[in-house]
Design an enzyme around this catalytic site. Structure first.
Site, mmCIF file in Angstrom:
data_model
loop_
_atom_site.group_PDB
_atom_site.id
_atom_site.type_symbol
_atom_site.label_atom_id
_atom_site.label_comp_id
_atom_site.label_asym_id
_atom_site.label_seq_id
_atom_site.Cartn_x
_atom_site.Cartn_y
_atom_site.Cartn_z
ATOM 1 N N GLN A 9 41.036 -4.964 23.084
ATOM 2 C CA GLN A 9 40.454 -3.860 22.339
ATOM 3 C C GLN A 9 41.467 -3.074 21.523
ATOM 4 O OE1 GLN A 9 37.079 -3.236 25.801
ATOM 5 N NE2 GLN A 9 37.563 -1.533 24.481
ATOM 6 N N CYS A 27 31.116 -0.608 21.846
ATOM 7 C CA CYS A 27 31.611 -1.506 20.799
ATOM 8 C C CYS A 27 31.792 -2.935 21.291
ATOM 9 C CB CYS A 27 32.918 -0.963 20.231
ATOM 10 S SG CYS A 27 34.112 -0.467 21.496
ATOM 11 N N THR A 43 34.117 13.791 10.794
ATOM 12 C CA THR A 43 35.552 13.643 10.530
ATOM 13 C C THR A 43 36.215 12.616 11.436
ATOM 14 O OG1 THR A 43 36.068 15.469 12.041
ATOM 15 C CG2 THR A 43 35.741 16.019 9.707
ATOM 16 N N SER A 46 41.511 1.729 17.691
ATOM 17 C CA SER A 46 40.426 2.537 17.117
ATOM 18 C C SER A 46 39.401 2.965 18.147
ATOM 19 C CB SER A 46 39.723 1.752 16.005
ATOM 20 O OG SER A 46 39.209 0.526 16.506
ATOM 21 N N GLY A 47 39.312 2.219 19.267
ATOM 22 C CA GLY A 47 38.382 2.608 20.321
ATOM 23 C C GLY A 47 38.700 3.967 20.915
ATOM 24 N N HIS A 85 38.295 -5.554 17.604
ATOM 25 C CA HIS A 85 38.400 -6.077 18.956
ATOM 26 C C HIS A 85 38.325 -7.600 18.901
ATOM 27 C CE1 HIS A 85 38.067 -2.072 20.280
ATOM 28 N NE2 HIS A 85 36.877 -2.081 20.863
ATOM 29 N N ARG A 120 43.601 -3.167 26.432
ATOM 30 C CA ARG A 120 43.933 -2.520 25.161
ATOM 31 C C ARG A 120 45.122 -3.255 24.549
ATOM 32 N NH1 ARG A 120 40.541 0.883 22.772
ATOM 33 N NH2 ARG A 120 40.522 2.376 24.491
ATOM 34 N N ARG A 125 35.999 24.457 13.129
ATOM 35 C CA ARG A 125 37.338 24.405 12.501
ATOM 36 C C ARG A 125 37.363 23.514 11.260
ATOM 37 N NH1 ARG A 125 38.027 21.342 17.159
ATOM 38 N NH2 ARG A 125 38.595 19.162 16.823
#
Length: 329
Positions: free
Chosen positions: A149, A122, A10, A152-153, A236, A229, A35
């Site tokens: 970056q 990554c 997920t 999503s990292g 990236h 970031r 869960r």
């Protein structure tokens, strides 16, 4: 038909892994925490019933992708590898001498059938697609790398948080707190990715140092990294300043070399506004490389490059998928 388990299905990397596995001949088993167990997960035209993770369930699978935390991988990785091939996306085993760290187009020839395999960070995976062919041709002497970056990292929730913060942004000084980053990322750049080490570098920066050395087989390679970031979603970008032992006689040869490299796309027409960007590299399998020029300090022994690659694809799931193909071969 081979059976594949995606543990952590997920999450952002897990979902990207499932997209790559869609329309393949593999039987795919989705596993997640209790869960999420029992829920249905739609990916493309496929729908999966999520199963709770279990060692016994993984043992029925030929290959297990771990898209989970390092702590989880440390607890279960070696046990799962007793019965299945395990490709771990975390940092848990990357620096272990007995575990191969693979970027298949670069060092896949070193794979010797090990059951537990580490997928690189990554930023490392994206950089290595370009560094590998250049090192092979000119012998890399040193690298100074700045990484920019994407959200999503830090996972899928971090991407959603950036979208919401960007929509709500009014002015600097308002709502500077953040749940997923050290500071609010919307309309900001943060010179911290991961925690700081005793040497003043973050762990993310040191991962690039350690992993480039291991994948390239150069344990003493001189590397310095700054990780930042930035408010992009998936891709990236990285600025590479490289020094080589062999002289570079022609930039045309560099472009030719990179154009022929698997998983690399040369985007290098700056006078036309064409160069690597997250806007163009997102959802793309290849790493874009451009702004190819001689380094003003190192002259013909140096290059400056700019690259961009999808962190969830080239930086994670796609590399793991290519490791799976190595196993199949």
């Amino acid at each position: 038909m081979k059976k594949i388990a995606v543990v952590g299905c997920t999450g952002a990397v897990g979902m990207t892994m499932l997209q790559l596995l869609e329309n393949t001949a593999y039987e795919v088993v989705c596993m997640a925490s209790p869960r999420s167990a029992g829920k249905r997960l739609k990916v493309g035209d496929s729908e999966h019933l999520i199963e709770p993770f279990s060692v016994e369930g993984c043992a029925t699978c030929d290959i297990v992708f771990l898209c989970v935390s390092g702590a989880f991988a440390l607890e279960y990785g070696e046990r799962l590898a007793q019965s299945s091939y395990v490709i771990d996306n975390s940092s848990a085993f990357r620096y272990a001498d007995h575990v191969p760290l693979l970027v298949p187009p670069i060092n896949g020839q070193r794979y010797a059938g090990e059951k537990l395999i580490a997928n690189p960070n990554c930023s490392s995976a994206i950089a290595l697609m370009v560094l590998g062919p250049l090192h092979h041709e000119y012998q890399l002497d040193s690298a100074i790398i700045s990484t920019y970056q994407a959200a999503s990292g830090a996972g899928q929730p971090a991407m959603e948080a950036l979208r919401e913060r960007a929509k709500a942004f009014t002015d600097y000084g308002d709502h500077n707190g953040a749940e997923h980053f050290a500071h609010n990322l919307a309309f900001n750049v943060i010179p911290q990715v991961d925690s700081f080490e005793d040497n003043g570098y973050t762990r993310e920066e040191m991962k690039v140092v350690w992993e480039l050395r291991k994948v390239l087989g150069e344990p003493d390679l001189a590397i310095s990294t700054t990780a930042v970031r930035v408010p992009t979603l998936r891709s990236h970008a990285e600025a590479l300043s490289l020094r080589f032992k062999q002289p570079i006689r022609s930039l045309a040869r560099v472009r030719q070399l990179l154009s022929a490299a698997p998983g690399v796309e040369v985007v290098d027409a700056p006078e036309q506004g064409r160069y690597p960007m997250p806007m163009t590299s997102t959802y793309k399998h290849a790493v874009e490389v451009g702004r190819i020029r001689y380094n003003l300090i190192y002259k013909e022994h140096g290059l400056d490059l700019f690259i961009s690659g999808d962190q969830l694809l080239r930086g994670a799931a796609l590399n793991a998928f290519e490791i799976m193909q190595l196993i199949d071969d």
